[in-house]
Design an enzyme around this catalytic site. Structure first.
Site, PDB file in Angstrom:
ATOM      1  N   GLY A  15       0.129  -3.112  10.439  1.00 35.49           N
ATOM      2  CA  GLY A  15       0.853  -3.718   9.325  1.00 35.49           C
ATOM      3  C   GLY A  15       1.371  -2.658   8.374  1.00 35.49           C
ATOM      4  O   GLY A  15       2.138  -1.785   8.757  1.00 35.49           O
ATOM      5  N   GLY A  16       0.935  -2.731   7.121  1.00 33.49           N
ATOM      6  CA  GLY A  16       1.429  -1.780   6.136  1.00 33.49           C
ATOM      7  C   GLY A  16       2.911  -1.959   5.885  1.00 33.49           C
ATOM      8  O   GLY A  16       3.542  -2.929   6.330  1.00 33.49           O
ATOM      9  N   SER A  41      -5.711  -5.290  11.154  1.00 34.87           N
ATOM     10  CA  SER A  41      -7.088  -5.588  10.790  1.00 34.87           C
ATOM     11  C   SER A  41      -7.306  -5.297   9.320  1.00 34.87           C
ATOM     12  O   SER A  41      -6.900  -4.244   8.821  1.00 34.87           O
ATOM     13  CB  SER A  41      -8.060  -4.751  11.634  1.00 34.87           C
ATOM     14  N   VAL A  49       0.968   5.342   0.044  1.00 29.76           N
ATOM     15  CA  VAL A  49       1.126   5.951  -1.269  1.00 29.76           C
ATOM     16  C   VAL A  49       2.597   6.166  -1.614  1.00 29.76           C
ATOM     17  O   VAL A  49       2.916   6.574  -2.715  1.00 29.76           O
ATOM     18  CB  VAL A  49       0.375   7.299  -1.353  1.00 29.76           C
ATOM     19  N   ALA A  52       8.262   5.543  -4.010  1.00 27.38           N
ATOM     20  CA  ALA A  52       9.608   5.843  -4.482  1.00 27.38           C
ATOM     21  C   ALA A  52      10.580   5.736  -3.318  1.00 27.38           C
ATOM     22  O   ALA A  52      10.235   6.018  -2.174  1.00 27.38           O
ATOM     23  CB  ALA A  52       9.662   7.243  -5.094  1.00 27.38           C
ATOM     24  N   LYS A  80      14.989   3.655 -10.506  1.00 22.45           N
ATOM     25  CA  LYS A  80      14.986   5.091 -10.243  1.00 22.45           C
ATOM     26  C   LYS A  80      16.427   5.586 -10.123  1.00 22.45           C
ATOM     27  O   LYS A  80      17.180   5.106  -9.288  1.00 22.45           O
ATOM     28  CB  LYS A  80      14.207   5.389  -8.954  1.00 22.45           C
ATOM     29  N   LEU A 332       4.471   6.364   9.999  1.00 19.39           N
ATOM     30  CA  LEU A 332       3.679   7.552  10.287  1.00 19.39           C
ATOM     31  C   LEU A 332       3.444   7.765  11.775  1.00 19.39           C
ATOM     32  O   LEU A 332       3.165   8.886  12.214  1.00 19.39           O
ATOM     33  CB  LEU A 332       2.334   7.472   9.553  1.00 19.39           C
ATOM     34  N   GLU A 341      11.540  13.993  -1.228  1.00 23.57           N
ATOM     35  CA  GLU A 341      12.827  13.353  -1.520  1.00 23.57           C
ATOM     36  C   GLU A 341      12.789  11.857  -1.223  1.00 23.57           C
ATOM     37  O   GLU A 341      13.815  11.233  -0.976  1.00 23.57           O
ATOM     38  CB  GLU A 341      13.944  14.034  -0.729  1.00 23.57           C
ATOM     39  N   THR A 343      11.857   9.885   1.282  1.00 21.93           N
ATOM     40  CA  THR A 343      12.545   9.466   2.506  1.00 21.93           C
ATOM     41  C   THR A 343      11.698   8.612   3.446  1.00 21.93           C
ATOM     42  O   THR A 343      12.212   8.106   4.452  1.00 21.93           O
ATOM     43  CB  THR A 343      13.029  10.704   3.287  1.00 21.93           C
TER      44      THR A 343
END
Length: 505
Positions: A15-16, A41, A49, A52, A80, A332, A341, A343
């Protein structure tokens, strides 16, 4: 073994932010009746984290049909206008990579050539005086849309990445995405094709699918462990390999920009949200211990820390291919580049958009589609890598071991070529669809003190008096456009009813 009755069209592992961005996009754009499952899970945390973004997020949120004010309320977001780089050239100096235009082109020439000529003549002011976004940001002002003079002021957001994932989860589940609670214990491959056949979960369950998305974070359980794609390690040019992160109570200025503050062996981020400030220190473990990093971060917060410090270990780089067989890596799992930056979320977004452009009818795509995707992804990641390296290599923080090291690194040939063109004649070339524009490169090159020895001689056609007048008029016009803008704090509160966004006492 308990098996689903029929394979899902799409199975998202993890997820995330990455997983739920993928789920929301598939729910919105895939044909009616598509079966989509996301397995995650509650026992497994996410890094989350990255708070931005860059303006391209408007394309993603807009494509989903999200209401901006609701999105900001749900994610405790703020606006921003750019990123301030403090101390990156020298201690005590600051510049901004602001969104939007800087100055204005004249004829066939971009602004940088006129600015470089004016700088040689002693007529030019610092670059920030010719940027609408930076003038607004530095004075803590914000507005949406065009100014009274008709100039666009592009913006992005700061937001709580965990709340964004939850917001997209509700969006996706309301449109039929099935969330499966469970831990992935094994990735089953097809014996003939080598493609992924199913995910085996705890509790003796099996989740078959036609196409899989790897959102399992640094572990890269599908694309790396199961399919064995290699990894391009870029730590020799981006040597930071650790981060400490902690939110703190609000304090200081409620800035409509991200701050990136150079420290002894890396840099600190500061991201103001409605309910807190996001903070983190990115650093090189070869030059700074974890204890020293923790002490540095805690000593430089605007308010009381909210929770424990969160250590993160990483290796900068990317998977050699992001799409292998019937599996696409996102977030990731695809790779990592530090958030210098902002991204990270964009790379998820661009990968999803690229996938939808060549989405296979059933399961595994053609080799041609995969090759195109992987080539585009490699180009995008490599050009972003070069832009990040520029910030480091152009520092003048002499006598500090980390900064001395990065200043003398051997650079990628693509960056060497770009720097040579700039130094020779102030020329910046944006190749194909690389993410950062000529204006972005211009701001960082100038801000980091990379001197251009010349400029395009066509700039000499403008009489000196007219050049001075053009610069003065540009600056004056921008100042007048900024004056009536409300404060960022007030604008946000009026727009979303953000009662929790408060000026510090």
């Amino acid at each position: 073994m308990t098996t689903a009755s029929a394979p899902y069209d799409f199975v998202i592992a993890g997820g995330g932010t990455a997983g739920w961005m993928c789920a929301a996009a598939l729910a919105r754009f895939t044909p009616p009746g598509s079966r989509i499952a996301l397995v995650e899970s509650e026992a497994i945390g996410t890094v989350g984290v990255g708070e931005a973004t860059i303006p391209q997020i408007h394309l993603f949120n807009g494509a989903l049909g999200l209401d901006e004010a609701e999105f900001l309320r749900e994610t405790k977001g703020s606006f921003k206008l750019g990123i301030s780089f403090d101390g990156w050239l020298r201690e005590g100096e600051s510049y901004m990579h602001a969104f939007g235009n800087v100055g204005r082109a004249l004829g066939t020439l971009p602004f940088q050539h006129y600015w470089l000529r004016a700088k040689r003549l002693g007529l030019a002011k610092p670059l920030q005086r010719y940027s609408l976004n930076e003038l607004a940001a530095r004075t803590m002002r914000m507005q949406r849309g065009r100014t009274q003079a008709g100039q666009e002021m592009p913006y992005a957001y700061h937001f709580d990445a965990g709340l964004y994932a939850n917001y997209l989860r509700r969006y996706a589940e309301a449109r039929g995405v099935e969330r499966v609670e469970g831990v992935i214990e094994h990735v089953a491959l097809d014996g003939e094709s080598g493609a992924i056949a199913a995910l085996r979960l705890d509790g003796n369950r099996e989740l078959p699918g036609r196409f899989f998305f790897d959102c399992t974070g640094f572990r890269a359980l599908l694309i790396g462990e199961a399919l064995g794609t290699g990894f391009d390690d870029w730590s020799h040019v981006l040597p930071c390999d650790r981060a400490m992160a902690v939110p703190c109570a609000g304090g200081g200025d409620f800035t409509p920009f991200t701050r990136s503050i150079a420290r002894q062996a890396g840099w600190q981020w500061r991201i103001p949200l409605q309910h807190r400030i996001g903070n983190g220190l990115v650093y090189s473990s070869a030059h700074l211990s974890d204890d020293e990093a923790s002490a540095t971060l805690l000593a430089n917060l605007d308010g009381e820390p909210q929770g424990d410090l969160r250590p993160i270990r990483f290796t900068t780089g990317k998977r050699r291919v992001h799409w292998q067989a019937n599996c696409l890596a996102l977030g990731l799992a695809a790779g990592f580049m530090e958030p210098l930056e902002s991204t990270s979320i964009h790379l998820v977004q661009s990968a999803i958009s690229r996938f939808l452009a060549v989405m296979p009818a059933e399961g595994e795509a053609s080799p041609a589609a995969r090759d195109w995707f992987n080539g585009q992804a490699a180009f995008e990641w490599e050009r972003i890598r070069d832009f990040l390296i520029l910030h480091y290599t152009a520092n003048r923080r002499e006598g500090e071991p980390f900064w001395d090291h990065v200043r003398h690194m051997a650079l990628p040939e693509t960056l060497v070529a770009k720097l040579a063109l700039w130094r020779e004649a102030g020329f910046i070339h944006r190749e194909h669809e690389e993410l950062f524009t000529e204006v972005g490169w211009f701001q960082v090159l100038a801000g980091q003190g990379v001197e251009a020895e010349g400029y395009n001689p066509l700039a000499d056609a403008l009489p000196e008096a007219d050049l001075a007048a053009m610069l003065a008029q540009t600056e004056a016009a921008l100042v007048e456009q900024v004056k009536p803008m409300p404060r960022h704090l007030d604008f946000l509160a009026d727009y979303v009813g953000a009662q929790s966004a408060k000026e510090p006492a």
